[in-house]
Design a protein around this motif. Structure first.
Motif, PDB file in Angstrom:
ATOM      1  N   LEU A  53       0.826  -1.206   0.000  1.00  0.00           N
ATOM      2  CA  LEU A  53       0.000   0.000   0.000  1.00  0.00           C
ATOM      3  C   LEU A  53       0.861   1.257   0.000  1.00  0.00           C
ATOM      4  O   LEU A  53       0.632   2.197  -0.772  1.00  0.00           O
ATOM      5  N   GLY A  54       1.844   1.270   0.889  1.00  0.00           N
ATOM      6  CA  GLY A  54       2.713   2.443   0.988  1.00  0.00           C
ATOM      7  C   GLY A  54       3.480   2.710  -0.286  1.00  0.00           C
ATOM      8  O   GLY A  54       3.645   3.867  -0.694  1.00  0.00           O
ATOM      9  N   ALA A  55       3.938   1.638  -0.944  1.00  0.00           N
ATOM     10  CA  ALA A  55       4.700   1.805  -2.184  1.00  0.00           C
ATOM     11  C   ALA A  55       3.816   2.332  -3.305  1.00  0.00           C
ATOM     12  O   ALA A  55       4.232   3.196  -4.095  1.00  0.00           O
ATOM     13  N   ARG A  56       2.598   1.840  -3.401  1.00  0.00           N
ATOM     14  CA  ARG A  56       1.689   2.278  -4.467  1.00  0.00           C
ATOM     15  C   ARG A  56       1.276   3.732  -4.289  1.00  0.00           C
ATOM     16  O   ARG A  56       1.168   4.489  -5.258  1.00  0.00           O
ATOM     17  N   ILE A  57       1.015   4.132  -3.052  1.00  0.00           N
ATOM     18  CA  ILE A  57       0.550   5.504  -2.808  1.00  0.00           C
ATOM     19  C   ILE A  57       1.726   6.478  -2.763  1.00  0.00           C
ATOM     20  O   ILE A  57       1.574   7.665  -3.077  1.00  0.00           O
ATOM     21  N   GLY A  58       2.908   5.982  -2.386  1.00  0.00           N
ATOM     22  CA  GLY A  58       4.071   6.854  -2.280  1.00  0.00           C
ATOM     23  C   GLY A  58       4.238   7.468  -0.912  1.00  0.00           C
ATOM     24  O   GLY A  58       4.795   8.577  -0.790  1.00  0.00           O
ATOM     25  N   PHE A  59       3.793   6.768   0.124  1.00  0.00           N
ATOM     26  CA  PHE A  59       3.957   7.272   1.482  1.00  0.00           C
ATOM     27  C   PHE A  59       5.432   7.259   1.878  1.00  0.00           C
ATOM     28  O   PHE A  59       6.182   6.365   1.470  1.00  0.00           O
ATOM     29  N   PRO A  60       5.860   8.213   2.702  1.00  0.00           N
ATOM     30  CA  PRO A  60       7.229   8.167   3.228  1.00  0.00           C
ATOM     31  C   PRO A  60       7.396   6.979   4.165  1.00  0.00           C
ATOM     32  O   PRO A  60       6.420   6.427   4.675  1.00  0.00           O
ATOM     33  N   ARG A  61       8.631   6.608   4.398  1.00  0.00           N
ATOM     34  CA  ARG A  61       8.913   5.431   5.211  1.00  0.00           C
ATOM     35  C   ARG A  61       8.321   5.545   6.612  1.00  0.00           C
ATOM     36  O   ARG A  61       7.832   4.565   7.171  1.00  0.00           O
ATOM     37  N   ARG A  62       8.316   6.726   7.192  1.00  0.00           N
ATOM     38  CA  ARG A  62       7.820   6.875   8.560  1.00  0.00           C
ATOM     39  C   ARG A  62       6.338   6.520   8.651  1.00  0.00           C
ATOM     40  O   ARG A  62       5.889   5.982   9.664  1.00  0.00           O
ATOM     41  N   THR A  63       5.565   6.812   7.610  1.00  0.00           N
ATOM     42  CA  THR A  63       4.135   6.505   7.630  1.00  0.00           C
ATOM     43  C   THR A  63       3.903   5.005   7.619  1.00  0.00           C
ATOM     44  O   THR A  63       3.076   4.481   8.375  1.00  0.00           O
ATOM     45  N   VAL A  64       4.629   4.293   6.766  1.00  0.00           N
ATOM     46  CA  VAL A  64       4.474   2.838   6.678  1.00  0.00           C
ATOM     47  C   VAL A  64       4.963   2.171   7.959  1.00  0.00           C
ATOM     48  O   VAL A  64       4.303   1.277   8.499  1.00  0.00           O
ATOM     49  N   ALA A  65       6.118   2.607   8.469  1.00  0.00           N
ATOM     50  CA  ALA A  65       6.676   1.994   9.678  1.00  0.00           C
ATOM     51  C   ALA A  65       5.761   2.208  10.881  1.00  0.00           C
ATOM     52  O   ALA A  65       5.552   1.292  11.688  1.00  0.00           O
ATOM     53  N   THR A  66       5.200   3.396  11.018  1.00  0.00           N
ATOM     54  CA  THR A  66       4.284   3.660  12.127  1.00  0.00           C
ATOM     55  C   THR A  66       3.029   2.819  11.998  1.00  0.00           C
ATOM     56  O   THR A  66       2.499   2.308  13.001  1.00  0.00           O
ATOM     57  N   ALA A  67       2.528   2.634  10.773  1.00  0.00           N
ATOM     58  CA  ALA A  67       1.354   1.791  10.561  1.00  0.00           C
ATOM     59  C   ALA A  67       1.638   0.351  10.986  1.00  0.00           C
ATOM     60  O   ALA A  67       0.786  -0.306  11.598  1.00  0.00           O
ATOM     61  N   GLN A  68       2.827  -0.142  10.706  1.00  0.00           N
ATOM     62  CA  GLN A  68       3.191  -1.496  11.128  1.00  0.00           C
ATOM     63  C   GLN A  68       3.250  -1.583  12.649  1.00  0.00           C
ATOM     64  O   GLN A  68       2.797  -2.573  13.239  1.00  0.00           O
ATOM     65  N   LEU A  93      -2.915   2.151   8.826  1.00  0.00           N
ATOM     66  CA  LEU A  93      -2.320   3.099   7.879  1.00  0.00           C
ATOM     67  C   LEU A  93      -3.070   4.423   7.908  1.00  0.00           C
ATOM     68  O   LEU A  93      -2.459   5.500   7.812  1.00  0.00           O
ATOM     69  N   TYR A  94      -4.380   4.369   8.069  1.00  0.00           N
ATOM     70  CA  TYR A  94      -5.179   5.595   8.125  1.00  0.00           C
ATOM     71  C   TYR A  94      -4.796   6.429   9.346  1.00  0.00           C
ATOM     72  O   TYR A  94      -4.616   7.654   9.244  1.00  0.00           O
ATOM     73  N   VAL A  95      -4.642   5.791  10.487  1.00  0.00           N
ATOM     74  CA  VAL A  95      -4.223   6.513  11.695  1.00  0.00           C
ATOM     75  C   VAL A  95      -2.811   7.069  11.514  1.00  0.00           C
ATOM     76  O   VAL A  95      -2.510   8.198  11.908  1.00  0.00           O
ATOM     77  N   SER A  96      -1.939   6.279  10.903  1.00  0.00           N
ATOM     78  CA  SER A  96      -0.556   6.726  10.695  1.00  0.00           C
ATOM     79  C   SER A  96      -0.494   7.945   9.794  1.00  0.00           C
ATOM     80  O   SER A  96       0.336   8.836  10.001  1.00  0.00           O
ATOM     81  N   THR A  97      -1.360   8.002   8.783  1.00  0.00           N
ATOM     82  CA  THR A  97      -1.358   9.181   7.903  1.00  0.00           C
ATOM     83  C   THR A  97      -1.730  10.446   8.678  1.00  0.00           C
ATOM     84  O   THR A  97      -1.242  11.538   8.369  1.00  0.00           O
ATOM     85  N   LYS A  98      -2.573  10.297   9.678  1.00  0.00           N
ATOM     86  CA  LYS A  98      -2.920  11.450  10.513  1.00  0.00           C
ATOM     87  C   LYS A  98      -1.739  11.856  11.401  1.00  0.00           C
ATOM     88  O   LYS A  98      -1.482  13.047  11.615  1.00  0.00           O
ATOM     89  N   MET A  99      -1.026  10.860  11.914  1.00  0.00           N
ATOM     90  CA  MET A  99       0.090  11.135  12.818  1.00  0.00           C
ATOM     91  C   MET A  99       1.228  11.847  12.102  1.00  0.00           C
ATOM     92  O   MET A  99       1.954  12.648  12.703  1.00  0.00           O
ATOM     93  N   HIS A 100       1.401  11.561  10.810  1.00  0.00           N
ATOM     94  CA  HIS A 100       2.538  12.125  10.073  1.00  0.00           C
ATOM     95  C   HIS A 100       2.117  13.144   9.023  1.00  0.00           C
ATOM     96  O   HIS A 100       2.925  13.501   8.147  1.00  0.00           O
ATOM     97  N   ASP A 101       0.871  13.593   9.095  1.00  0.00           N
ATOM     98  CA  ASP A 101       0.386  14.639   8.189  1.00  0.00           C
ATOM     99  C   ASP A 101       0.563  14.236   6.726  1.00  0.00           C
ATOM    100  O   ASP A 101       0.975  15.031   5.884  1.00  0.00           O
ATOM    101  N   THR A 102       0.273  12.971   6.433  1.00  0.00           N
ATOM    102  CA  THR A 102       0.261  12.481   5.043  1.00  0.00           C
ATOM    103  C   THR A 102      -1.139  11.924   4.760  1.00  0.00           C
ATOM    104  O   THR A 102      -1.275  10.840   4.199  1.00  0.00           O
ATOM    105  N   LEU A 103      -2.139  12.671   5.146  1.00  0.00           N
ATOM    106  CA  LEU A 103      -3.511  12.183   5.212  1.00  0.00           C
ATOM    107  C   LEU A 103      -4.070  11.784   3.856  1.00  0.00           C
ATOM    108  O   LEU A 103      -3.894  12.472   2.858  1.00  0.00           O
ATOM    109  N   LYS A 104      -4.743  10.642   3.845  1.00  0.00           N
ATOM    110  CA  LYS A 104      -5.534  10.169   2.721  1.00  0.00           C
ATOM    111  C   LYS A 104      -6.911   9.785   3.250  1.00  0.00           C
ATOM    112  O   LYS A 104      -7.046   9.315   4.376  1.00  0.00           O
TER     113      LYS A 104
END
Length: 377
Positions: A53-68, A93-104
């Motif tokens: 998911l992170g690779a397809r959307i282009g999320f930064p590493r911190r967003t994916v790692a926090t989601a994990q 992943l949705y919560v992580s996007t809020k935490m790192h201001d990469t919201l989707k």
């Protein structure tokens, strides 16, 4: 007329990290009838799905790692049998996007997840990027998935007590690599190990600087074990760095770390690498392996990232096992770790604390610090 009872008031405290004993206790409790191997397989599937998911959307590493990390934490409190890993992964992943201001928006995450989970729909799509038009799908199904994502989001927020603070180990890898005089190649390997470290429970057991230090240690071990000594001008050799971090020294007080913690994390990472090497070997020898990777990776298969890392390690599974055996011969006795705050883990997680999650009865105060952490102030 008797007045209705007053709703009880209670508190739940945020625990940024858990001791290995706490993790083991909670994992057994939430594992149910699954074996340890089955539980790990589900965990790896979820992490691979998040990577895709992170690779397809282009999320930064911190967003994916926090989601994990959020996914791992969620299943310390909620049984695996009650939730599909895809639903929990999407909510994490949705919560992580809020935490790192990469919201989707949830619908955007769902659209990408459908493209990964249902490649047959992608084949029918006319979009040049292989995306699925979510408006063309059954809206009842989409809305049901969206509502399920939002309901799990609430539970996730409660597990972290609405604490949106997230510290990542990646900046520490760079700083520690420079401090210890590691080469760029060694620091890069430590960075990649830190990425895959989030497939394990290590980041919810140790602060980020210890995670980074441990992965620098693992990188040094992998680059020195049964390898000739070779150094770049102005840098320390991997042999020297492994020797420094493999025994007690001034670095422990300087970095607030313990050598036995690094050794414990190292064994976890070596186990993960053994698994990755075995998967890579199986895929390379299987007659069913296609000549080129599929553009639609399945969430049920380990993400290529771990296979790529495993292929860059100059060892097979037997050599990695020999490294683990050599470490066992010289490693230090692990010290007992006390839980944060004043609560005993067996009492804290006997059911009262977990029972506060997901309930609407009474008033629950979600506090950012562990119980007893501020008693001395």
């Amino acid at each position: 007329m008797q007045s209705p009872p007053t709703p009880h008031s209670s508190s739940k405290y945020h625990h940024p990290y858990f001791t290995p004993a706490e993790v083991e206790y909670l994992s057994i409790k939430q594992r149910g009838k699954l074996s340890v191997t089955q539980e790990d397989r589900v965990r790896q599937n979820a992490c691979a799905f998040l990577e895709s998911l992170g690779a397809r959307i282009g999320f930064p590493r911190r967003t994916v790692a926090t989601a994990q990390n959020l996914y791992h934490r969620f299943h310390l409190f909620f049984p695996r049998k009650d939730f599909n890993y895809v639903d929990v992964s999407l909510a994490s992943l949705y919560v992580s996007t809020k935490m790192h201001d990469t919201l989707k928006k949830p619908r955007e995450l769902l659209a990408v997840s459908y493209a990964i989970r249902y490649p047959d729909l992608v084949a029918k799509s006319k979009h040049p990027g292989g995306e699925i038009d979510i408006d063309s799908m059954d809206q009842q199904i989409v809305e049901r998935d969206r509502q399920r994502l939002l309901s799990i989001e609430r539970l996730l927020l409660e597990t972290v007590c609405f604490n949106f603070t997230s510290r990542m180990p990646f900046p520490y890898v760079i700083k520690l690599g420079k401090t210890f005089g590691a080469s760029k190649k060694l620091t890069k390997l430590a960075w990649r190990l830190t990425i895959d470290c989030h497939r394990t429970l290590v980041p919810i057991q140790y602060p980020p600087h210890i995670v980074a230090l441990a992965n620098l240690y693992v990188a040094a071990l992998l680059s020195s074990f049964e390898q000739p000594i070779a150094s770049d001008p102005g840098t320390r050799t991997p042999h020297e760095i492994a020797a420094i971090l493999g025994k007690n020294g001034d670095w422990e007080s300087k970095y607030q770390a313990q050598v036995d913690d690094l050794e414990g994390i190292a064994h976890t990472m070596l186990d993960l690498l053994v698994q990755g090497v075995q998967i890579a070997t199986l895929n390379n020898t299987s007659p069913r392996t296609p000549s080129s990777p599929s553009p639609h990776p399945s969430p049920r298969m380990p993400h290529p990232l771990m296979e790529t890392l495993a292929s860059s390690v100059p060892y097979n599974a037997e050599q990695l096992t020999r490294l683990k055996i050599q470490m066992r011969q010289t490693e230090h006795e692990p010290r007992p770790r006390q839980p944060l705050g004043s609560a005993d883990p067996s009492a804290l997680y006997s059911g009262d604390d977990v029972g506060l999650l997901g309930r609407s009865e009474g008033t629950v105060r979600f506090l950012f610090g562990p119980a007893g952490a501020g008693d001395d102030f």
